[in-house]
Design a protein around this motif. Structure first.
Motif, short mmCIF file in Angstrom:
data_model
loop_
_atom_site.label_atom_id
_atom_site.label_comp_id
_atom_site.label_asym_id
_atom_site.label_seq_id
_atom_site.Cartn_x
_atom_site.Cartn_y
_atom_site.Cartn_z
N LYS A 92 0.83 -1.21 0.00
CA LYS A 92 0.00 0.00 0.00
C LYS A 92 0.87 1.26 0.00
CE LYS A 92 -4.31 -1.60 2.00
NZ LYS A 92 -5.30 -1.38 3.08
N SER A 93 2.01 1.18 0.69
CA SER A 93 2.94 2.30 0.70
C SER A 93 4.34 1.75 0.93
CB SER A 93 2.59 3.31 1.80
OG SER A 93 2.64 2.69 3.07
N ILE A 94 5.34 2.46 0.43
CA ILE A 94 6.73 2.02 0.55
C ILE A 94 7.23 2.34 1.95
CG2 ILE A 94 9.08 2.26 -0.33
CD1 ILE A 94 7.82 3.16 -3.00
N VAL A 95 7.65 1.32 2.67
CA VAL A 95 8.18 1.49 4.01
C VAL A 95 9.65 1.10 4.08
CG1 VAL A 95 8.00 0.74 6.42
CG2 VAL A 95 5.93 1.18 5.09
N GLU A 96 10.01 0.00 3.40
CA GLU A 96 11.39 -0.49 3.46
C GLU A 96 11.79 -1.03 2.09
OE1 GLU A 96 11.67 -3.78 6.16
OE2 GLU A 96 9.63 -4.42 5.74
N GLN A 97 13.07 -1.37 1.96
CA GLN A 97 13.60 -1.81 0.67
C GLN A 97 12.91 -3.07 0.17
OE1 GLN A 97 15.75 0.36 -0.60
NE2 GLN A 97 15.75 -0.70 -2.56
N TYR A 98 12.46 -3.91 1.10
CA TYR A 98 11.75 -5.14 0.74
C TYR A 98 10.51 -4.84 -0.12
CZ TYR A 98 8.54 -9.08 1.43
OH TYR A 98 7.64 -10.10 1.24
N ASP A 99 9.93 -3.65 0.08
CA ASP A 99 8.70 -3.29 -0.63
C ASP A 99 8.94 -2.96 -2.10
OD1 ASP A 99 7.19 -3.56 1.71
OD2 ASP A 99 7.61 -1.50 2.30
N ILE A 100 10.19 -2.62 -2.45
CA ILE A 100 10.51 -2.25 -3.84
C ILE A 100 11.75 -3.04 -4.29
CG2 ILE A 100 9.41 0.00 -3.99
CD1 ILE A 100 12.08 1.24 -3.09
N PRO A 101 11.63 -4.36 -4.37
CA PRO A 101 12.80 -5.17 -4.73
C PRO A 101 13.22 -4.97 -6.17
CG PRO A 101 10.82 -6.51 -4.75
CD PRO A 101 10.42 -5.17 -4.22
N ASP A 102 14.52 -5.19 -6.43
CA ASP A 102 15.01 -5.19 -7.81
C ASP A 102 15.34 -6.60 -8.26
OD1 ASP A 102 17.14 -5.51 -6.13
OD2 ASP A 102 18.34 -3.85 -6.93
N TYR A 103 14.61 -7.57 -7.70
CA TYR A 103 14.77 -8.99 -8.04
C TYR A 103 13.40 -9.66 -7.99
CZ TYR A 103 14.57 -9.00 -2.96
OH TYR A 103 14.18 -8.76 -1.65
N PRO A 104 13.17 -10.67 -8.81
CA PRO A 104 11.88 -11.38 -8.78
C PRO A 104 11.79 -12.28 -7.55
CG PRO A 104 13.33 -12.38 -10.40
CD PRO A 104 14.04 -11.16 -9.89
N ALA A 105 10.57 -12.54 -7.10
CA ALA A 105 10.34 -13.37 -5.92
C ALA A 105 10.62 -14.83 -6.25
CB ALA A 105 8.91 -13.21 -5.43
N ILE A 106 11.56 -15.42 -5.52
CA ILE A 106 12.00 -16.78 -5.86
C ILE A 106 10.90 -17.81 -5.62
CG2 ILE A 106 13.02 -17.37 -3.62
CD1 ILE A 106 15.43 -18.50 -5.37
N ALA A 107 10.03 -17.57 -4.65
CA ALA A 107 8.93 -18.50 -4.41
C ALA A 107 8.00 -18.57 -5.62
CB ALA A 107 8.14 -18.08 -3.16
N SER B 129 17.69 -6.52 -12.41
CA SER B 129 19.13 -6.28 -12.25
C SER B 129 19.75 -7.31 -11.30
CB SER B 129 19.38 -4.87 -11.72
OG SER B 129 18.73 -4.68 -10.46
N ARG B 130 18.91 -7.93 -10.48
CA ARG B 130 19.40 -8.93 -9.51
C ARG B 130 18.54 -10.18 -9.58
NH1 ARG B 130 22.03 -6.44 -4.37
NH2 ARG B 130 22.79 -4.44 -5.14
N TYR B 131 19.15 -11.30 -9.20
CA TYR B 131 18.41 -12.56 -9.09
C TYR B 131 18.88 -13.30 -7.85
CZ TYR B 131 16.56 -11.80 -13.75
OH TYR B 131 15.90 -11.26 -14.82
N HIS B 132 17.98 -14.10 -7.30
CA HIS B 132 18.30 -14.88 -6.11
C HIS B 132 18.34 -16.36 -6.45
CE1 HIS B 132 16.94 -11.79 -2.82
NE2 HIS B 132 17.83 -11.30 -3.66
#
Length: 454
Positions: free
Chosen positions: A11-26, A180-183
């Motif tokens: 809903k709003s950006i609070v921390e870096q986790y909220d705007i990742p530069d990598y796709p969700a591995i799950a 730009s990043r991958y996990h």
């Protein structure tokens, strides 16, 4: 049957986790598993695409899925519930399936709390989600789920874990925006018993073969040319021999040019492994330090001493690798003095990057049980899951260390580490990089003072 997999939009950006530069591995694993079995599957990484709740609803309407699977953390579960309620209003026939650590820890309670959730996946999702879709008309046959039946919530027998991780298809990143990043995850499970960690993959460590890991690395680097690669194991290097084999493969196959990072344990890492990691392109390693008080480390079952941490961080720096240190304030029976010991220890370590969180009683942890029972000097402040965040939350305080004091210590810690080590440029960078969290914290702090004065 059409299946759509997403994660919870913010809903709003609070921390870096909220705007990742990598796709969700799950999501990558779930998509690959279902696709390999010829399922009609679609995926939306809402955070990577920066999609609002309204934009996600629009995309769902365009795709018209029969089943929608949503992965959610604890602090996101209320937003997940809101999303499912909206989806049900649009299409009452859509089947909502929720997975992730929260529903794994509290399966029956979660379904009772959120009426928009039809089914929950308890534990690993790949095999369970596929079996669920295949047996959608007879859910009693599906292990590893919680669901509604005749007005009651039913929890089925647990599903077996996936022992042969090499049997899983590699995460397929083709339907995701180029990143730009991958996990990568090379093993699942953690054998340690830290009181604040849920260990969502269980205590038994299940490892992928070095050859299987190499295949994924080569595929991702060749196809997507990432700027950075994160080894996202709970503890990379738990099996030192296997870790060194993976590193040898990276070096021998000339995959060392892509910068990489990992999390390690201070009581396991060796000088030989660190040197090899440097050659393999690793430029950052972080450690869970947690506390600067030896007694607290024993109390939370960390199984790492202060001397081991100092040695590990010194070795990492010597190997030419940037180092991160993660701390928690608010351990059981924490006081102002023990918290200051942690801050002063962090100043002494002088890691390149520091994360100072406030203890959060995540469901499924020993700390959660202590907080629910009022033990460990804990006072539970909130049962609203939105408050269950380590950086900007409001779930917990202690009898001798209230929430305002904990947050004051958190600020002191961040400032002192950099100022006492004359790292003023790093201080400016830190403030800029964490501006979203800082603004959220300031808003919360001012609101707290307003309520107190009122």
């Amino acid at each position: 049957m059409k299946i759509l997999i997403i994660n919870v939009p913010i809903k709003s950006i609070v921390e870096q986790y909220d705007i990742p530069d990598y796709p969700a591995i799950a999501l990558g694993y779930l998509y690959s598993y279902l696709k390999a079995r010829q399922a009609d599957v679609h995926v939306i990484d809402t955070k990577l695409e920066r999609l609002s709740l309204e934009a996600v609803i629009k995309r769902v309407q365009d795709i018209k899925p029969d089943v929608i699977g949503i992965s959610s953390m604890t602090h996101e579960i209320s937003t997940c519930g809101e999303l499912c309620d909206l989806l049900k209003k649009i299409n009452s026939n859509i089947i909502t399936v929720v997975g992730g650590v929260h529903i794994t820890a509290l399966p029956e309670e979660t379904l009772k709390t959120f009426s928009g959730f039809d089914i929950g996946i308890v534990g690993e999702g790949e095999e369970v989600l596929y079996n669920l879709v295949e047996n959608i008309n007879d859910l009693n046959r599906v292990r590893g789920i919680v669901f509604r039946e005749n007005g009651s919530v039913v929890l089925n027998q647990a599903a077996p874990v996936i022992n042969n991780l090499d049997s899983l298809p590699l995460p397929d990143w083709s339907p995701f925006p180029k990143s730009s990043r991958y996990h990568i995850i090379t093993a699942r499970g953690c054998p340690f018993h830290c009181s604040f960690c849920m260990t969502p993959y269980g205590k038994e460590v299940r490892e992928r073969s070095p050859e299987n890991v190499l295949t994924e690395l080569k595929t991702t680097i060749e196809n997507f040319d990432p700027d950075y690669y994160r080894f996202n194991d709970e503890t990379f290097g738990f099996n030192v021999r296997r870790a060194n084999l993976i590193l040898d493969y990276i070096i021998d196959n000339k995959l060392d040019k892509t910068p990489k990072s990992a999390s390690m344990r201070a009581n396991i890492v060796t000088e030989e492994t660190l040197k090899k990691m440097k050659r393999a392109g690793f430029d950052y390693i972080d450690y869970g330090v947690e506390s600067g008080n030896e007694e607290i480390l024993k109390r939370v079952h960390k199984s790492v001493t202060l001397k081991q941490t100092e040695k590990a961080i010194a070795m990492t720096k010597k190997a030419g690798i940037r180092v991160g240190a993660n701390f928690i304030l608010g351990h059981p029976y924490e006081t102002w003095d023990t918290a200051m010991e942690t801050i002063n220890y962090a100043v002494k370590l002088n890691a390149d990057f520091n994360a100072i969180g406030i203890m959060c009683p995540y469901p499924g942890t020993e700390v959660y049980d202590l907080a629910m029972k009022g033990k460990g000097d804990y006072i539970l402040l909130s049962t609203d899951w939105k408050d269950y965040n380590k950086q900007i939350g409001n779930a917990l305080e202690l009898k001798n260390l209230n929430r305002k004091q904990l947050e004051k210590l958190q600020i002191i810690g961040y400032l002192k580490i950099l100022a006492w080590n004359f790292r003023f440029l790093d201080l400016i960078k830190f403030i800029w990089q964490n501006r979203h969290a800082g603004l959220a914290f300031l808003k919360k702090f001012l609101n707290f003072n307003h309520k107190t004065k009122g």
